[in-house]
Design a protein around this motif. Structure first.
Motif, mmCIF file in Angstrom:
data_model
loop_
_atom_site.group_PDB
_atom_site.id
_atom_site.type_symbol
_atom_site.label_atom_id
_atom_site.label_comp_id
_atom_site.label_asym_id
_atom_site.label_seq_id
_atom_site.Cartn_x
_atom_site.Cartn_y
_atom_site.Cartn_z
ATOM 1 N N SER A 112 4.987 0.362 -3.363
ATOM 2 C CA SER A 112 5.134 -0.736 -2.417
ATOM 3 C C SER A 112 5.379 -0.164 -1.026
ATOM 4 C CB SER A 112 6.308 -1.642 -2.828
ATOM 5 O OG SER A 112 6.453 -2.705 -1.923
ATOM 6 N N SER A 113 4.390 -0.336 -0.145
ATOM 7 C CA SER A 113 4.506 0.182 1.217
ATOM 8 C C SER A 113 5.346 -0.756 2.072
ATOM 9 C CB SER A 113 3.116 0.337 1.842
ATOM 10 O OG SER A 113 2.551 -0.935 2.083
ATOM 11 N N ALA A 114 5.708 -0.270 3.237
ATOM 12 C CA ALA A 114 6.510 -1.091 4.154
ATOM 13 C C ALA A 114 5.774 -2.378 4.515
ATOM 14 C CB ALA A 114 6.825 -0.285 5.415
ATOM 15 N N ARG A 115 4.479 -2.292 4.736
ATOM 16 C CA ARG A 115 3.718 -3.479 5.125
ATOM 17 C C ARG A 115 3.453 -4.405 3.940
ATOM 18 N NH1 ARG A 115 5.727 -2.231 8.718
ATOM 19 N NH2 ARG A 115 4.996 -1.442 10.727
ATOM 20 N N ASP A 116 3.553 -3.874 2.734
ATOM 21 C CA ASP A 116 3.466 -4.741 1.553
ATOM 22 C C ASP A 116 4.736 -5.568 1.404
ATOM 23 O OD1 ASP A 116 0.918 -4.293 0.330
ATOM 24 O OD2 ASP A 116 1.583 -2.295 -0.247
ATOM 25 N N GLU A 117 5.865 -4.961 1.695
ATOM 26 C CA GLU A 117 7.152 -5.634 1.473
ATOM 27 C C GLU A 117 7.409 -6.725 2.506
ATOM 28 O OE1 GLU A 117 10.246 -2.763 1.118
ATOM 29 O OE2 GLU A 117 9.368 -1.816 -0.657
ATOM 30 N N PHE A 118 6.956 -6.493 3.753
ATOM 31 C CA PHE A 118 7.102 -7.540 4.765
ATOM 32 C C PHE A 118 5.737 -8.100 5.113
ATOM 33 C CE2 PHE A 118 7.022 -9.188 9.084
ATOM 34 C CZ PHE A 118 8.042 -10.115 9.024
ATOM 35 N N TYR B 51 0.892 1.364 11.067
ATOM 36 C CA TYR B 51 0.082 1.385 9.851
ATOM 37 C C TYR B 51 -0.818 0.145 9.790
ATOM 38 C CZ TYR B 51 2.738 5.274 7.872
ATOM 39 O OH TYR B 51 3.293 6.499 7.646
ATOM 40 N N PRO B 52 -1.998 0.288 9.204
ATOM 41 C CA PRO B 52 -2.905 -0.864 9.113
ATOM 42 C C PRO B 52 -2.464 -1.841 8.034
ATOM 43 C CG PRO B 52 -3.839 0.988 7.950
ATOM 44 C CD PRO B 52 -2.585 1.496 8.611
ATOM 45 N N ASP B 53 -3.044 -3.031 8.056
ATOM 46 C CA ASP B 53 -2.802 -4.025 7.006
ATOM 47 C C ASP B 53 -3.264 -3.443 5.678
ATOM 48 O OD1 ASP B 53 -2.753 -6.145 5.263
ATOM 49 O OD2 ASP B 53 -4.210 -7.372 6.351
ATOM 50 N N PRO B 54 -2.377 -3.238 4.715
ATOM 51 C CA PRO B 54 -2.772 -2.609 3.449
ATOM 52 C C PRO B 54 -3.686 -3.477 2.603
ATOM 53 C CG PRO B 54 -0.509 -3.385 3.315
ATOM 54 C CD PRO B 54 -0.933 -3.549 4.740
ATOM 55 N N PRO C 298 -2.042 3.014 -0.689
ATOM 56 C CA PRO C 298 -1.461 1.883 0.049
ATOM 57 C C PRO C 298 -2.199 1.524 1.334
ATOM 58 C CG PRO C 298 -0.032 3.823 0.151
ATOM 59 C CD PRO C 298 -1.066 4.100 -0.886
ATOM 60 N N TYR C 299 -2.659 2.523 2.082
ATOM 61 C CA TYR C 299 -3.356 2.246 3.343
ATOM 62 C C TYR C 299 -4.746 2.879 3.305
ATOM 63 C CZ TYR C 299 1.410 1.193 4.946
ATOM 64 O OH TYR C 299 2.672 0.673 5.086
ATOM 65 N N ASN C 300 -5.556 2.478 2.349
ATOM 66 C CA ASN C 300 -6.837 3.161 2.146
ATOM 67 C C ASN C 300 -7.898 2.803 3.182
ATOM 68 O OD1 ASN C 300 -6.946 0.539 0.968
ATOM 69 N ND2 ASN C 300 -8.701 1.135 -0.281
ATOM 70 N N ILE C 301 -7.738 1.673 3.869
ATOM 71 C CA ILE C 301 -8.688 1.294 4.923
ATOM 72 C C ILE C 301 -7.979 1.382 6.266
ATOM 73 C CG2 ILE C 301 -10.327 -0.425 5.749
ATOM 74 C CD1 ILE C 301 -10.914 0.565 2.925
ATOM 75 N N ASN C 302 -8.367 2.349 7.079
ATOM 76 C CA ASN C 302 -7.625 2.581 8.323
ATOM 77 C C ASN C 302 -7.866 1.479 9.357
ATOM 78 O OD1 ASN C 302 -9.730 3.425 10.432
ATOM 79 N ND2 ASN C 302 -10.233 4.808 8.741
ATOM 80 N N GLU C 303 -7.052 1.485 10.381
ATOM 81 C CA GLU C 303 -7.081 0.435 11.402
ATOM 82 C C GLU C 303 -8.408 0.393 12.153
ATOM 83 O OE1 GLU C 303 -5.435 -2.752 13.706
ATOM 84 O OE2 GLU C 303 -4.862 -1.827 11.798
ATOM 85 N N LEU C 304 -8.947 1.567 12.487
ATOM 86 C CA LEU C 304 -10.195 1.608 13.238
ATOM 87 C C LEU C 304 -11.359 1.047 12.420
ATOM 88 C CD1 LEU C 304 -9.842 5.125 14.916
ATOM 89 C CD2 LEU C 304 -9.332 2.884 15.891
ATOM 90 N N THR C 305 -11.376 1.359 11.140
ATOM 91 C CA THR C 305 -12.418 0.822 10.260
ATOM 92 C C THR C 305 -12.336 -0.690 10.184
ATOM 93 O OG1 THR C 305 -12.674 2.814 8.903
ATOM 94 C CG2 THR C 305 -13.193 0.719 7.854
ATOM 95 N N GLN C 306 -11.124 -1.219 10.003
ATOM 96 C CA GLN C 306 -10.968 -2.671 9.918
ATOM 97 C C GLN C 306 -11.413 -3.346 11.213
ATOM 98 O OE1 GLN C 306 -7.348 -4.246 8.036
ATOM 99 N NE2 GLN C 306 -6.849 -2.186 7.339
ATOM 100 N N LYS C 307 -11.010 -2.795 12.335
ATOM 101 C CA LYS C 307 -11.360 -3.399 13.629
ATOM 102 C C LYS C 307 -12.860 -3.365 13.878
ATOM 103 C CE LYS C 307 -7.035 -2.690 16.175
ATOM 104 N NZ LYS C 307 -6.380 -1.982 17.309
ATOM 105 N N LYS C 308 -13.496 -2.230 13.569
ATOM 106 C CA LYS C 308 -14.931 -2.105 13.815
ATOM 107 C C LYS C 308 -15.726 -3.034 12.900
ATOM 108 C CE LYS C 308 -18.205 -0.284 16.229
ATOM 109 N NZ LYS C 308 -18.252 -0.458 17.704
ATOM 110 N N ALA C 309 -15.313 -3.154 11.656
ATOM 111 C CA ALA C 309 -15.997 -4.057 10.732
ATOM 112 C C ALA C 309 -15.905 -5.505 11.213
ATOM 113 C CB ALA C 309 -15.404 -3.924 9.333
ATOM 114 N N ILE C 310 -14.719 -5.916 11.631
ATOM 115 C CA ILE C 310 -14.523 -7.277 12.134
ATOM 116 C C ILE C 310 -15.365 -7.511 13.391
ATOM 117 C CG2 ILE C 310 -12.833 -8.828 13.211
ATOM 118 C CD1 ILE C 310 -10.750 -7.631 11.255
ATOM 119 N N GLU C 311 -15.373 -6.512 14.276
ATOM 120 C CA GLU C 311 -16.141 -6.627 15.518
ATOM 121 C C GLU C 311 -17.630 -6.845 15.235
ATOM 122 O OE1 GLU C 311 -17.906 -3.524 18.792
ATOM 123 O OE2 GLU C 311 -15.878 -3.127 18.024
#
Length: 347
Positions: free
Chosen positions: A18-24, A48-51, A234-247
């Motif tokens: 359970s990562s920090a971002r999972d708990e909150f 950290y990115p959204d897990p 826990p954080y297998n998809i990094n922040e840059l990947t998530q942002k670029k995919a959404i963009e």
């Protein structure tokens, strides 16, 4: 079929990290985050990115018309395939069934995870020998990999053949649809709810032009997704990947228009390839590439390399003797390819 009976006992007993971002998971606005030992100085990637990749999954859910509960994202499809092995296959005991010629990573991952491999080669038309596939499976056959449209042949398997395998195989069936967006066949996503043992994998690397960000997608029952979420990093998809995919997914009709262009170029390329004297066969394709049979694959491959063109020599694959795989490029790239193929025709 009871999926729980297919899961490795150690995985069923596993308590996930359970990562920090999972708990909150509450509202983040105006919150002070001192829970994850991050560097507090803001630069866009210090947190950290959204897990669970919530925003991105919502977008994919809308595009594919499937619940976010049925989606798992991976660092490329290869990570997803590896997670499937780890969830369902007991090392040095279980085996998988593959249908050569097919995507090579199935065999690599099986060897990496100490899993046996049963092979049933496709027939001369690159279609599965369904009865042989079902007969070769035994009590320890946990996974069946179906690549459709198939790599490297490019063709789609018949829906009747796939349905018979999915309905009768006693383990998990993984349909790899990396090239489905170039096909006239329907995705098996539309029938996911009919088969509890079905997993469909897709990717943003091909039709969506995002190979560089490494984002694979797994669609399955909520039960299977929960199992895979238990063992994913826990954080297998990094922040840059998530942002670029959404963009890029937000750019209206971008993928649709590029797919249309590729299909147009594919037709034109196939037409031009018919004029190449040493190409004896052009195989039917539902993908963004064309497999062709030539007089001497090693010779022609090396000639193209010398001319600055890199293709894929598939002659070592079952049923692909003296075959080359040509990716559909831009109009300019395809023009260069055809001119070069013609220029080496007498050498």
């Amino acid at each position: 079929m009871n999926i729980q009976d297919l899961i490795r006992p150690t995985i069923k007993a596993l308590k996930p990290y359970s990562s920090a971002r999972d708990e909150f998971q509450g509202v983040t606005d105006n919150m002070v985050f001192l829970d994850a030992n991050e560097n507090p100085f803001e630069n866009g990637v210090n947190r950290y990115p959204d897990p669970q990749q919530g925003k991105l999954k919502v977008m994919l859910s809308e595009i594919k018309d499937i619940s976010t509960k049925n989606i798992l994202l991976g660092n490329g499809s290869d990570e997803i395939l590896d997670l499937i092995f780890r969830a369902f296959c007991e090392p040095n005991q279980d085996n998988i069934v593959i249908l050569p010629p097919t995507y090579g990573m199935y065999e690599v991952l099986a060897n990496l995870n100490a899993i046996g491999i049963k092979k049933v080669n496709l027939d001369d038309a690159f279609q599965p020998k369904v009865d042989d596939v079902l007969n070769v499976a035994d009590i320890n056959s946990k996974l069946l990999f179906i690549c459709s449209p198939n790599n490297p042949s490019g063709n789609s398997f018949t829906s009747e053949a796939i349905e018979k395998m999915v309905s009768n195989f006693k383990g998990i069936v993984v349909i790899d649809e990396a090239y489905i967006d170039f096909s006239t066949e329907k995705s098996w996503l539309s029938r996911l709810n009919e088969f509890p043992n079905l997993i469909v994998t897709q990717t943003l690397s091909k039709a969506y032009a995002m190979a560089g960000i490494r984002l694979g997608i797994c669609y399955a029952s909520e039960e299977i997704i929960k199992v895979l979420n238990t063992i994913k990093p826990p954080y297998n998809i990094n922040e840059l990947t998530q942002k670029k995919a959404i963009e890029l997914l937000n750019v209206k009709d971008l993928a649709t228009n590029q797919i249309a262009d590729i299909l147009k170029e594919r037709s034109a390329l196939i037409s031009e390839l018919k004029a190449i004297s040493y190409i004896s066969k052009i195989y039917p394709t539902d993908a963004n590439f064309v497999l062709v049979k030539v007089d001497d694959a090693n010779k022609r491959y090396n000639q193209l390399i010398e001319k600055g063109i890199v293709i894929r020599n598939r002659t070592s694959q079952p049923g692909c003797e003296n075959s080359l795989r040509l990716t559909v490029g831009t109009p300019k790239e395809n023009e260069i390819l055809i001119k070069t193929l013609l220029s080496i025709s007498k050498s």
